[in-house]
Motif scaffolding. Structure first.
Motif, PDB file in Angstrom:
ATOM      1  N   PRO A 144      75.558  56.337  27.561  1.00 31.06           N
ATOM      2  CA  PRO A 144      76.126  56.569  28.894  1.00 31.06           C
ATOM      3  C   PRO A 144      75.487  55.743  30.000  1.00 31.06           C
ATOM      4  O   PRO A 144      74.397  55.186  29.847  1.00 31.06           O
ATOM      5  CB  PRO A 144      75.879  58.062  29.111  1.00 31.06           C
ATOM      6  CG  PRO A 144      74.669  58.358  28.299  1.00 31.06           C
ATOM      7  CD  PRO A 144      74.718  57.445  27.110  1.00 31.06           C
ATOM      8  N   THR A 145      76.189  55.716  31.135  1.00 27.91           N
ATOM      9  CA  THR A 145      75.759  54.911  32.277  1.00 27.91           C
ATOM     10  C   THR A 145      74.509  55.466  32.938  1.00 27.91           C
ATOM     11  O   THR A 145      73.605  54.710  33.299  1.00 27.91           O
ATOM     12  CB  THR A 145      76.894  54.843  33.327  1.00 27.91           C
ATOM     13  OG1 THR A 145      78.114  54.500  32.680  1.00 27.91           O
ATOM     14  CG2 THR A 145      76.585  53.818  34.398  1.00 27.91           C
ATOM     15  N   GLU A 155      77.576  68.204  20.941  1.00 30.32           N
ATOM     16  CA  GLU A 155      76.785  69.008  21.862  1.00 30.32           C
ATOM     17  C   GLU A 155      76.097  68.147  22.919  1.00 30.32           C
ATOM     18  O   GLU A 155      76.068  68.497  24.109  1.00 30.32           O
ATOM     19  CB  GLU A 155      75.741  69.827  21.082  1.00 30.32           C
ATOM     20  CG  GLU A 155      76.309  70.935  20.214  1.00 30.32           C
ATOM     21  CD  GLU A 155      77.043  70.425  18.988  1.00 30.32           C
ATOM     22  OE1 GLU A 155      76.746  69.280  18.551  1.00 30.32           O
ATOM     23  OE2 GLU A 155      77.915  71.145  18.470  1.00 30.32           O
ATOM     24  N   LEU A 156      75.552  67.010  22.496  1.00 34.10           N
ATOM     25  CA  LEU A 156      74.875  66.135  23.446  1.00 34.10           C
ATOM     26  C   LEU A 156      75.855  65.499  24.437  1.00 34.10           C
ATOM     27  O   LEU A 156      75.510  65.263  25.600  1.00 34.10           O
ATOM     28  CB  LEU A 156      74.111  65.048  22.697  1.00 34.10           C
ATOM     29  CG  LEU A 156      72.845  65.504  21.965  1.00 34.10           C
ATOM     30  CD1 LEU A 156      72.284  64.370  21.110  1.00 34.10           C
ATOM     31  CD2 LEU A 156      71.799  66.009  22.953  1.00 34.10           C
ATOM     32  N   LYS A 157      77.064  65.233  23.991  1.00 32.26           N
ATOM     33  CA  LYS A 157      78.065  64.673  24.905  1.00 32.26           C
ATOM     34  C   LYS A 157      78.463  65.711  25.955  1.00 32.26           C
ATOM     35  O   LYS A 157      78.579  65.401  27.149  1.00 32.26           O
ATOM     36  CB  LYS A 157      79.291  64.199  24.123  1.00 32.26           C
ATOM     37  CG  LYS A 157      79.020  63.020  23.193  1.00 32.26           C
ATOM     38  CD  LYS A 157      80.300  62.613  22.491  1.00 32.26           C
ATOM     39  CE  LYS A 157      80.041  61.558  21.429  1.00 32.26           C
ATOM     40  NZ  LYS A 157      79.304  62.078  20.262  1.00 32.26           N
ATOM     41  N   ILE A 158      78.690  66.935  25.526  1.00 31.05           N
ATOM     42  CA  ILE A 158      79.052  67.992  26.469  1.00 31.05           C
ATOM     43  C   ILE A 158      77.930  68.194  27.486  1.00 31.05           C
ATOM     44  O   ILE A 158      78.177  68.362  28.691  1.00 31.05           O
ATOM     45  CB  ILE A 158      79.362  69.304  25.714  1.00 31.05           C
ATOM     46  CG1 ILE A 158      80.658  69.156  24.914  1.00 31.05           C
ATOM     47  CG2 ILE A 158      79.467  70.477  26.685  1.00 31.05           C
ATOM     48  CD1 ILE A 158      80.992  70.353  24.045  1.00 31.05           C
ATOM     49  N   ALA A 207      80.375  48.424  36.830  1.00 35.08           N
ATOM     50  CA  ALA A 207      79.756  48.603  35.509  1.00 35.08           C
ATOM     51  C   ALA A 207      80.562  47.858  34.450  1.00 35.08           C
ATOM     52  O   ALA A 207      81.679  47.393  34.705  1.00 35.08           O
ATOM     53  CB  ALA A 207      79.659  50.087  35.172  1.00 35.08           C
ATOM     54  N   ARG A 208      79.997  47.750  33.288  1.00 37.27           N
ATOM     55  CA  ARG A 208      80.683  47.127  32.153  1.00 37.27           C
ATOM     56  C   ARG A 208      80.815  48.164  31.048  1.00 37.27           C
ATOM     57  O   ARG A 208      80.052  49.133  30.981  1.00 37.27           O
ATOM     58  CB  ARG A 208      79.891  45.911  31.666  1.00 37.27           C
ATOM     59  CG  ARG A 208      78.444  46.203  31.332  1.00 37.27           C
ATOM     60  CD  ARG A 208      77.657  44.928  31.105  1.00 37.27           C
ATOM     61  NE  ARG A 208      76.230  45.216  30.913  1.00 37.27           N
ATOM     62  CZ  ARG A 208      75.298  44.277  30.750  1.00 37.27           C
ATOM     63  NH1 ARG A 208      75.661  42.991  30.761  1.00 37.27           N
ATOM     64  NH2 ARG A 208      74.036  44.601  30.591  1.00 37.27           N
ATOM     65  N   PHE A 209      81.775  47.943  30.161  1.00 36.81           N
ATOM     66  CA  PHE A 209      82.043  48.971  29.146  1.00 36.81           C
ATOM     67  C   PHE A 209      82.482  48.358  27.820  1.00 36.81           C
ATOM     68  O   PHE A 209      82.981  47.237  27.760  1.00 36.81           O
ATOM     69  CB  PHE A 209      83.129  49.936  29.634  1.00 36.81           C
ATOM     70  CG  PHE A 209      84.476  49.286  29.852  1.00 36.81           C
ATOM     71  CD1 PHE A 209      85.347  49.058  28.785  1.00 36.81           C
ATOM     72  CD2 PHE A 209      84.893  48.897  31.123  1.00 36.81           C
ATOM     73  CE1 PHE A 209      86.590  48.470  28.988  1.00 36.81           C
ATOM     74  CE2 PHE A 209      86.121  48.299  31.334  1.00 36.81           C
ATOM     75  CZ  PHE A 209      86.983  48.090  30.256  1.00 36.81           C
ATOM     76  N   SER A 229      77.294  50.567  31.158  1.00 36.86           N
ATOM     77  CA  SER A 229      76.061  50.277  31.872  1.00 36.86           C
ATOM     78  C   SER A 229      76.367  49.567  33.180  1.00 36.86           C
ATOM     79  O   SER A 229      77.358  48.833  33.303  1.00 36.86           O
ATOM     80  CB  SER A 229      75.126  49.413  31.018  1.00 36.86           C
ATOM     81  OG  SER A 229      75.743  48.190  30.665  1.00 36.86           O
ATOM     82  N   VAL A 230      75.501  49.783  34.155  1.00 38.06           N
ATOM     83  CA  VAL A 230      75.640  49.140  35.461  1.00 38.06           C
ATOM     84  C   VAL A 230      75.446  47.635  35.294  1.00 38.06           C
ATOM     85  O   VAL A 230      74.593  47.183  34.515  1.00 38.06           O
ATOM     86  CB  VAL A 230      74.611  49.710  36.452  1.00 38.06           C
ATOM     87  CG1 VAL A 230      74.678  48.982  37.783  1.00 38.06           C
ATOM     88  CG2 VAL A 230      74.840  51.205  36.647  1.00 38.06           C
ATOM     89  N   LEU A 231      76.226  46.830  36.022  1.00 41.13           N
ATOM     90  CA  LEU A 231      76.084  45.375  35.953  1.00 41.13           C
ATOM     91  C   LEU A 231      74.673  44.976  36.393  1.00 41.13           C
ATOM     92  O   LEU A 231      74.182  45.462  37.420  1.00 41.13           O
ATOM     93  CB  LEU A 231      77.124  44.691  36.835  1.00 41.13           C
ATOM     94  CG  LEU A 231      78.592  44.875  36.413  1.00 41.13           C
ATOM     95  CD1 LEU A 231      79.505  44.101  37.362  1.00 41.13           C
ATOM     96  CD2 LEU A 231      78.817  44.418  34.979  1.00 41.13           C
ATOM     97  N   PRO A 232      74.009  44.107  35.642  1.00 39.70           N
ATOM     98  CA  PRO A 232      72.611  43.777  35.937  1.00 39.70           C
ATOM     99  C   PRO A 232      72.413  42.813  37.093  1.00 39.70           C
ATOM    100  O   PRO A 232      71.298  42.677  37.595  1.00 39.70           O
ATOM    101  CB  PRO A 232      72.130  43.142  34.629  1.00 39.70           C
ATOM    102  CG  PRO A 232      73.361  42.533  34.041  1.00 39.70           C
ATOM    103  CD  PRO A 232      74.483  43.462  34.403  1.00 39.70           C
TER     104      PRO A 232
END
Length: 249
Positions: A144-145, A155-158, A207-209, A229-232
């Motif tokens: 995730p971002t 469970e971790l996604k929720i 961000a990029r995906f 992730s956020v663009l660097p």
């Protein structure tokens, strides 16, 4: 002087004699320590080692017969249409070989791939973490971002979306690249502007995906891998951005 040539002749004759030996008949000896007979079995039989001193020509194991296990010394090859299946450490059995279904490949058009993303983004608008998690396969991986934790199960996604949805997120794709040439998967790469709201203030985060959508039946497509992730590097303001194609499929 003539002894060496004579020995060579006898040695060659012995080798030829072994090559020309008739196959061992059914259930006959075909090997073992000090054994000097033929090691080739009759058609349909295979030579199996019983112990250090004795090997025997045996036929294929009949349907549902034993074909393996600890201390088992019989034939291990099943008749045609059957496979040797381990039942336990001491017993394997010849069972019917399950037919292999032909591989069927499914894909999505570029418009359908973008629709998969749109569906995911629309689930964000529900602010329901369970509905968003439903867009992912249970064993999928989410990078995730705004979290350092790799989300590799439901469970971790929720847990992640419970917190992320409080920011009322929404993503607008500004550039995308689609790979839909695979079998039962498509890859969706690109950049999006994500709006996040905190304490009444909305910010836009470029961000990029990467999304990898997969299917098993061609009907249900879900996310198998998702990285965001956020663009660097600094991003141009919209008015100063260089012109380039916005979408590619």
């Amino acid at each position: 002087m003539f002894l060496l040539p004579l020995l060579l002749v006898l040695s060659n004759a012995s080798a030829n004699l072994r090559v020309e030996m008739a196959p061992v008949p059914a259930y006959g000896q075909c090997g073992g320590q000090n054994y000097e007979g033929s090691t080739s079995c009759a058609v349909g039989f295979t030579c199996y080692t019983q112990n250090a001193y004795y090997s025997q020509c045996l036929p294929p194991v009949p349907p549902f017969g034993q074909c393996g296990g600890a201390t088992f010394g019989g034939a291990t090859q099943c008749v045609s249409g059957y496979s040797c299946v381990v039942q336990g450490p001491y017993y394997s059995q010849c069972l019917v070989t399950a037919p292999t279904a032909p591989l069927v490949c499914y894909s999505r058009t570029p418009e359908q791939v973008r629709a998969l993303y749109t569906r995911w983004n629309s689930m964000l608008q529900t602010l329901d973490s369970v509905k968003v998690a439903d867009e992912y396969w249970d064993d999928s991986v989410l990078l995730p971002t705004v979290s350092n934790v790799i989300r590799f199960n439901r469970e971790l996604k929720i847990e992640y979306f419970n917190d992320f949805l409080k920011k009322m997120p929404s993503g607008v794709v500004v550039e995308d690249f689609i790979d839909n040439k695979g079998c039962n998967y498509v890859v969706y790469n690109g950049k999006y502007d994500f709006s996040l709201t905190s304490k009444g203030v909305t910010t836009i985060t470029p961000a990029r995906f990467t999304y990898v959508f997969t299917t098993e039946d061609g009907q249900v497509w879900k996310i198998k891998t998702h990285h965001s992730s956020v663009l660097p590097e600094p991003v141009y303001a919209p008015s100063a951005a260089p012109t380039s194609p916005s979408l590619r499929g």
